[in-house]
Design an enzyme around this catalytic site. Structure first.
Site, mmCIF file in Angstrom:
data_model
loop_
_atom_site.group_PDB
_atom_site.id
_atom_site.type_symbol
_atom_site.label_atom_id
_atom_site.label_comp_id
_atom_site.label_asym_id
_atom_site.label_seq_id
_atom_site.Cartn_x
_atom_site.Cartn_y
_atom_site.Cartn_z
ATOM 1 N N ASN A 230 0.829 -1.214 0.000
ATOM 2 C CA ASN A 230 0.000 0.000 0.000
ATOM 3 C C ASN A 230 0.856 1.252 0.000
ATOM 4 O O ASN A 230 1.918 1.290 0.635
ATOM 5 C CB ASN A 230 -0.938 0.001 1.215
ATOM 6 C CG ASN A 230 -1.902 -1.175 1.176
ATOM 7 O OD1 ASN A 230 -2.118 -1.765 0.118
ATOM 8 N ND2 ASN A 230 -2.444 -1.543 2.323
ATOM 9 N N ALA B 127 -10.954 -7.867 7.423
ATOM 10 C CA ALA B 127 -9.733 -7.849 8.243
ATOM 11 C C ALA B 127 -9.915 -7.029 9.511
ATOM 12 O O ALA B 127 -9.289 -7.313 10.539
ATOM 13 C CB ALA B 127 -8.575 -7.288 7.422
ATOM 14 N N HIS C 263 6.030 -0.848 -2.598
ATOM 15 C CA HIS C 263 5.518 -0.218 -3.826
ATOM 16 C C HIS C 263 5.529 1.294 -3.730
ATOM 17 O O HIS C 263 4.910 1.965 -4.555
ATOM 18 C CB HIS C 263 4.093 -0.712 -4.134
ATOM 19 C CG HIS C 263 4.053 -2.147 -4.570
ATOM 20 N ND1 HIS C 263 2.876 -2.841 -4.725
ATOM 21 C CD2 HIS C 263 5.045 -3.019 -4.861
ATOM 22 C CE1 HIS C 263 3.152 -4.095 -5.102
ATOM 23 N NE2 HIS C 263 4.456 -4.228 -5.186
ATOM 24 N N GLY D 259 -5.383 -8.987 3.041
ATOM 25 C CA GLY D 259 -6.032 -8.097 2.080
ATOM 26 C C GLY D 259 -5.272 -7.878 0.792
ATOM 27 O O GLY D 259 -5.193 -6.748 0.296
ATOM 28 N N THR D 260 -4.708 -8.967 0.247
ATOM 29 C CA THR D 260 -4.093 -8.821 -1.069
ATOM 30 C C THR D 260 -4.564 -9.956 -1.973
ATOM 31 O O THR D 260 -4.705 -11.092 -1.552
ATOM 32 C CB THR D 260 -2.545 -8.776 -1.000
ATOM 33 O OG1 THR D 260 -2.008 -8.630 -2.328
ATOM 34 C CG2 THR D 260 -1.964 -10.011 -0.343
ATOM 35 N N SER D 261 -4.757 -9.591 -3.239
ATOM 36 C CA SER D 261 -5.297 -10.575 -4.197
ATOM 37 C C SER D 261 -4.220 -11.533 -4.669
ATOM 38 O O SER D 261 -4.507 -12.544 -5.312
ATOM 39 C CB SER D 261 -5.901 -9.842 -5.403
ATOM 40 O OG SER D 261 -4.903 -9.012 -6.005
#
Ligand code: BV8
Length: 246
Positions: free
Chosen positions: A93, A221, A110, A177-179
């Protein structure tokens, strides 16, 4: 669950910030539904139309700066303060909600929305204000060479030396919470697992690299992570000298 693992790595994605009101990337309300990755999150896009990319991130910055951490972010601070292990946050994030929640040892692989980098001298400008092609680098004084400090597709990740060390020495790997579709972050669970870590996935649904996870905890979450952290703290094996265990 291993007792008192010494090193915990928590990988987070846009889903941990969803309950703070921030859009994810690939969900039904996703950021990428309203604009193409190729137009705002690639090196070519920035070279082709820097004004458009700056405007996208300046707008996103105005959204992110207002957001408040949710119970999932706050649970990580509780874990860092109450569990006898090194707890590191490796986040995809670009928002600053981990920091706002008081999380320590946060690695933004990132990049960060409140930073711009000078392509002339590498200076990092911390600002929640607008950055554009007129911005002058405060260090080298060159104008028009500032880029959002966001890792575009096709660019190498940040903090990777540290992240690789964390994954090689991790006892518990938690993904929140990540695809799991963006690499190399999506391969971190595999590296941790092959180094002996127990692996947990927190998501609303099954993801594409779910087979590397030992356990899957489905649900928001903001509810599931605090409950898990409470369990970890309750079951921790207090070291003998711990005054509480007397
Ligand atoms: C690189 C910047 C070396 C913009 C981003 C191997 C195989 C295939 C492709 C590649 C590969 N290796 C490299 C690539 C290319 C590429 C890539 O992965 N492409 C994919 C799309 C196929 N990777 C790269 O280019 C990376 N660089 O590898 O460097 C290199 C160098 C030169 C040439 C080649 C390689 C750079 C990747 C970084 C790109 N930048 N962002 C911005 O952030 O604005 S990626 C972008 O996706 C964001 O950073 C985001 O964080 C990231 C991942 O998305 P998620 O966070 O997972 O968000 P998403 O919406 O997808 O999912 C949200 C999840 O949350 C869902 O699962 C949902 O169910 C869940 N959820 C929702 N609500 C909740 C919830 N869960 C719990 N509770 C809730 N309440």
């Amino acid at each position: 669950m291993q007792k008192n693992c010494k090193n915990i790595v928590i990988l987070t994605g846009a889903g941990i910030s969803a309950e703070s009101g921030l859009a994810t990337f690939r969900g039904s309300d996703g950021l990428w539904n309203n604009c193409r990755i190729e137009d705002v999150a690639t090196v070519e896009a920035f070279q082709r139309n820097p004004e458009y990319v700056h405007a996208f991130y300046n707008d996103l910055k105005k959204e992110l700066v207002k957001a408040k951490p949710n119970p999932a972010h706050l649970a990580i601070t509780r874990l860092q303060e109450n569990y006898p292990a090194a707890v590191s946050v490796v986040t995809q994030n670009v928002d600053t909600l981990h920091e706002k929640a008081g999380n320590k040892n946060v690695y933004h692989i990132h990049g960060q929305i409140n930073q711009a980098v000078c392509l002339n001298c590498g200076h990092i400008l911390e600002t929640f204000g607008d950055v554009d092609t007129q911005t002058v680098c405060p260090l080298c004084g060159v104008q028009g060479m500032m880029k959002p400090n966001i890792v575009f597709f096709g660019e190498n990740l940040l903090c990777m030396n540290r992240v690789e060390h964390l994954l090689d020495n991790c006892g518990l790997f938690i993904s929140v919470g990540t695809s799991g579709v963006v690499f190399p972050a999506a391969s971190f669970v595999q590296i941790a697992k092959y180094n002996g870590a127990e692996t947990y996935e927190f998501n609303m649904e099954k993801t594409s690299n779910n087979f590397y996870f030992d356990r899957h905890i489905y649900g928001p979450a903001g509810t599931t992570l605090p409950a898990f952290v409470d369990e970890l703290i309750k079951n921790r094996e207090d070291s003998p000298q711990d005054p509480e265990s007397a």
